[in-house]
Design a protein around this motif. Structure first.
Motif, mmCIF file in Angstrom:
data_model
loop_
_atom_site.group_PDB
_atom_site.id
_atom_site.type_symbol
_atom_site.label_atom_id
_atom_site.label_comp_id
_atom_site.label_asym_id
_atom_site.label_seq_id
_atom_site.Cartn_x
_atom_site.Cartn_y
_atom_site.Cartn_z
ATOM 1 N N LEU A 100 -2.470 -3.008 -9.301
ATOM 2 C CA LEU A 100 -1.423 -3.558 -8.432
ATOM 3 C C LEU A 100 -0.584 -2.423 -7.853
ATOM 4 O O LEU A 100 -0.228 -2.424 -6.686
ATOM 5 C CB LEU A 100 -0.523 -4.529 -9.205
ATOM 6 C CG LEU A 100 -1.173 -5.837 -9.662
ATOM 7 C CD1 LEU A 100 -0.211 -6.622 -10.524
ATOM 8 C CD2 LEU A 100 -1.629 -6.669 -8.469
ATOM 9 N N VAL A 101 -0.260 -1.450 -8.698
ATOM 10 C CA VAL A 101 0.537 -0.295 -8.270
ATOM 11 C C VAL A 101 -0.226 0.981 -8.570
ATOM 12 O O VAL A 101 -0.758 1.165 -9.662
ATOM 13 C CB VAL A 101 1.909 -0.259 -8.982
ATOM 14 C CG1 VAL A 101 2.742 0.920 -8.479
ATOM 15 C CG2 VAL A 101 2.668 -1.562 -8.782
ATOM 16 N N GLY A 102 -0.293 1.846 -7.576
ATOM 17 C CA GLY A 102 -0.985 3.126 -7.727
ATOM 18 C C GLY A 102 -1.101 3.772 -6.360
ATOM 19 O O GLY A 102 -0.864 3.119 -5.342
ATOM 20 N N PRO A 103 -1.447 5.033 -6.299
ATOM 21 C CA PRO A 103 -1.589 5.707 -5.002
ATOM 22 C C PRO A 103 -2.541 4.951 -4.086
ATOM 23 O O PRO A 103 -3.616 4.539 -4.516
ATOM 24 C CB PRO A 103 -2.158 7.079 -5.375
ATOM 25 C CG PRO A 103 -1.764 7.274 -6.805
ATOM 26 C CD PRO A 103 -1.782 5.915 -7.425
ATOM 27 N N ARG A 104 -2.155 4.759 -2.841
ATOM 28 C CA ARG A 104 -3.024 4.063 -1.902
ATOM 29 C C ARG A 104 -4.329 4.831 -1.741
ATOM 30 O O ARG A 104 -4.324 6.055 -1.563
ATOM 31 C CB ARG A 104 -2.342 3.927 -0.537
ATOM 32 C CG ARG A 104 -1.251 2.878 -0.507
ATOM 33 C CD ARG A 104 -1.759 1.481 -0.784
ATOM 34 N NE ARG A 104 -2.644 0.992 0.263
ATOM 35 C CZ ARG A 104 -3.470 -0.035 0.131
ATOM 36 N NH1 ARG A 104 -3.553 -0.672 -1.013
ATOM 37 N NH2 ARG A 104 -4.227 -0.417 1.132
ATOM 38 N N PRO A 105 -5.477 4.138 -1.813
ATOM 39 C CA PRO A 105 -6.769 4.825 -1.697
ATOM 40 C C PRO A 105 -7.025 5.295 -0.272
ATOM 41 O O PRO A 105 -6.789 4.554 0.677
ATOM 42 C CB PRO A 105 -7.772 3.756 -2.125
ATOM 43 C CG PRO A 105 -7.100 2.459 -1.803
ATOM 44 C CD PRO A 105 -5.632 2.693 -2.007
ATOM 45 N N PRO A 143 5.069 4.191 -4.093
ATOM 46 C CA PRO A 143 6.235 4.730 -3.379
ATOM 47 C C PRO A 143 5.917 5.217 -1.974
ATOM 48 O O PRO A 143 6.723 5.054 -1.047
ATOM 49 C CB PRO A 143 6.687 5.885 -4.277
ATOM 50 C CG PRO A 143 6.211 5.521 -5.641
ATOM 51 C CD PRO A 143 4.900 4.821 -5.417
ATOM 52 N N ALA A 144 4.742 5.794 -1.768
ATOM 53 C CA ALA A 144 4.373 6.294 -0.441
ATOM 54 C C ALA A 144 4.193 5.149 0.549
ATOM 55 O O ALA A 144 4.556 5.276 1.724
ATOM 56 C CB ALA A 144 3.095 7.125 -0.534
ATOM 57 N N TYR A 170 4.383 9.786 -8.599
ATOM 58 C CA TYR A 170 4.197 8.481 -9.244
ATOM 59 C C TYR A 170 3.187 8.597 -10.383
ATOM 60 O O TYR A 170 3.426 8.121 -11.497
ATOM 61 C CB TYR A 170 3.720 7.427 -8.236
ATOM 62 C CG TYR A 170 3.152 6.212 -8.942
ATOM 63 C CD1 TYR A 170 3.986 5.236 -9.467
ATOM 64 C CD2 TYR A 170 1.773 6.096 -9.162
ATOM 65 C CE1 TYR A 170 3.472 4.155 -10.170
ATOM 66 C CE2 TYR A 170 1.250 5.018 -9.862
ATOM 67 C CZ TYR A 170 2.101 4.061 -10.365
ATOM 68 O OH TYR A 170 1.588 3.008 -11.089
ATOM 69 N N ALA A 171 2.042 9.205 -10.100
ATOM 70 C CA ALA A 171 0.972 9.301 -11.095
ATOM 71 C C ALA A 171 1.432 10.043 -12.345
ATOM 72 O O ALA A 171 0.987 9.735 -13.456
ATOM 73 C CB ALA A 171 -0.243 9.996 -10.491
ATOM 74 N N ALA A 172 2.341 11.001 -12.185
ATOM 75 C CA ALA A 172 2.803 11.793 -13.318
ATOM 76 C C ALA A 172 3.765 11.024 -14.218
ATOM 77 O O ALA A 172 3.930 11.379 -15.390
ATOM 78 C CB ALA A 172 3.475 13.072 -12.813
ATOM 79 N N ASN A 194 4.624 4.021 -15.432
ATOM 80 C CA ASN A 194 4.613 3.150 -16.604
ATOM 81 C C ASN A 194 4.837 1.715 -16.127
ATOM 82 O O ASN A 194 5.070 1.484 -14.931
ATOM 83 C CB ASN A 194 5.662 3.579 -17.651
ATOM 84 C CG ASN A 194 7.065 3.603 -17.085
ATOM 85 O OD1 ASN A 194 7.513 2.635 -16.475
ATOM 86 N ND2 ASN A 194 7.757 4.718 -17.269
ATOM 87 N N LEU A 195 4.774 0.770 -17.014
ATOM 88 C CA LEU A 195 4.874 -0.634 -16.628
ATOM 89 C C LEU A 195 6.221 -0.955 -15.989
ATOM 90 O O LEU A 195 6.304 -1.745 -15.049
ATOM 91 C CB LEU A 195 4.625 -1.529 -17.850
ATOM 92 C CG LEU A 195 4.276 -2.991 -17.573
ATOM 93 C CD1 LEU A 195 3.120 -3.117 -16.591
ATOM 94 C CD2 LEU A 195 3.960 -3.714 -18.869
ATOM 95 N N ALA A 196 7.281 -0.327 -16.477
ATOM 96 C CA ALA A 196 8.621 -0.577 -15.930
ATOM 97 C C ALA A 196 8.717 -0.096 -14.477
ATOM 98 O O ALA A 196 9.236 -0.814 -13.611
ATOM 99 C CB ALA A 196 9.680 0.118 -16.776
ATOM 100 N N THR A 197 8.198 1.093 -14.197
ATOM 101 C CA THR A 197 8.231 1.590 -12.811
ATOM 102 C C THR A 197 7.347 0.723 -11.912
ATOM 103 O O THR A 197 7.695 0.467 -10.761
ATOM 104 C CB THR A 197 7.777 3.065 -12.710
ATOM 105 O OG1 THR A 197 6.447 3.186 -13.224
ATOM 106 C CG2 THR A 197 8.695 3.985 -13.493
#
Length: 195
Positions: free
Chosen positions: A103-108, A135-136, A172-174, A177-180
């Motif tokens: 659901l959340v992660g760097p856009r591919p 975030p991006a 973000y990747a660094a 966590n679930l809260a972020t």
């Protein structure tokens, strides 16, 4: 493990609850212009593995640039609303459910843009599953307008926007966590409702 369980639960629930809406959108797209309801494209996923991303088709089926600039004439009538509301992204819930995305992660990105990643940032960004939002995505929600204002949109994307997005994705990747993730999901939903 908690993140993956959260992804699976939310994606499955989302697909179940939104099934009637997804069907209506697919029919609308088919009636609006010739071509498939879904747009499929190869993107780069976790650990650099290619995968097929799914979106609702918002453009006519014809050759064109990889990036969308401003009021691109290829965008269909249904596509204008789907893009503005971000409803075109909903089929990616299937990509989340099957494990290609989160659901959340760097856009591919497309493979040709991933080749431009500096090695250190590449490893950090590709260490996590790509996501529907991050975030991006929020920082560059007006990306098409920025590109439309550029003299050379492709160069603007490669030399200005992509590096900025990459830094945000690496940060973000660094620290993900679930809260972020929950905060980013709420911010994304807030942005969609505001639009």
């Amino acid at each position: 493990m908690a993140k993956r369980c959260f992804d699976v639960l939310c994606a499955a629930l989302g697909l179940l609850l939104l099934a009637p809406l997804l069907l209506l959108i697919a029919v609308w797209i088919k009636l609006d212009s010739p071509g498939p309801a879904l747009f499929r494209q190869t993107r780069v996923g976790r650990f650099g593995r290619p995968f097929t991303i799914h979106k609702f088709r918002t453009m006519r089926v014809e050759p064109g640039a990889a990036i969308t600039v401003g009021a691109d004439p290829r965008i269909t009538r249904s596509g204008q609303l789907l893009r503005a509301s971000k409803l075109d992204e909903l089929p990616q819930l299937w990509d989340v459910l099957r494990g290609a995305m989160s659901l959340v992660g760097p856009r591919p990105e497309l493979p040709r843009y991933v080749e431009l990643y500096p090695e250190a940032l590449r490893e950090r960004v590709l260490a996590v599953r790509p996501g529907i939002t991050d975030p991006a995505s929020l920082a560059f929600s007006h990306e098409a307008e920025l590109l439309a204002a550029a003299a050379d949109p492709e160069r603007e994307y490669r030399e200005v926007i992509l590096p900025a997005k990459l830094r945000l994705s690496a940060d973000y990747a660094a620290s993900a966590n679930l809260a972020t993730d929950l905060r980013l999901i709420l911010r994304t939903l807030g942005r969609v409702v505001h639009r």
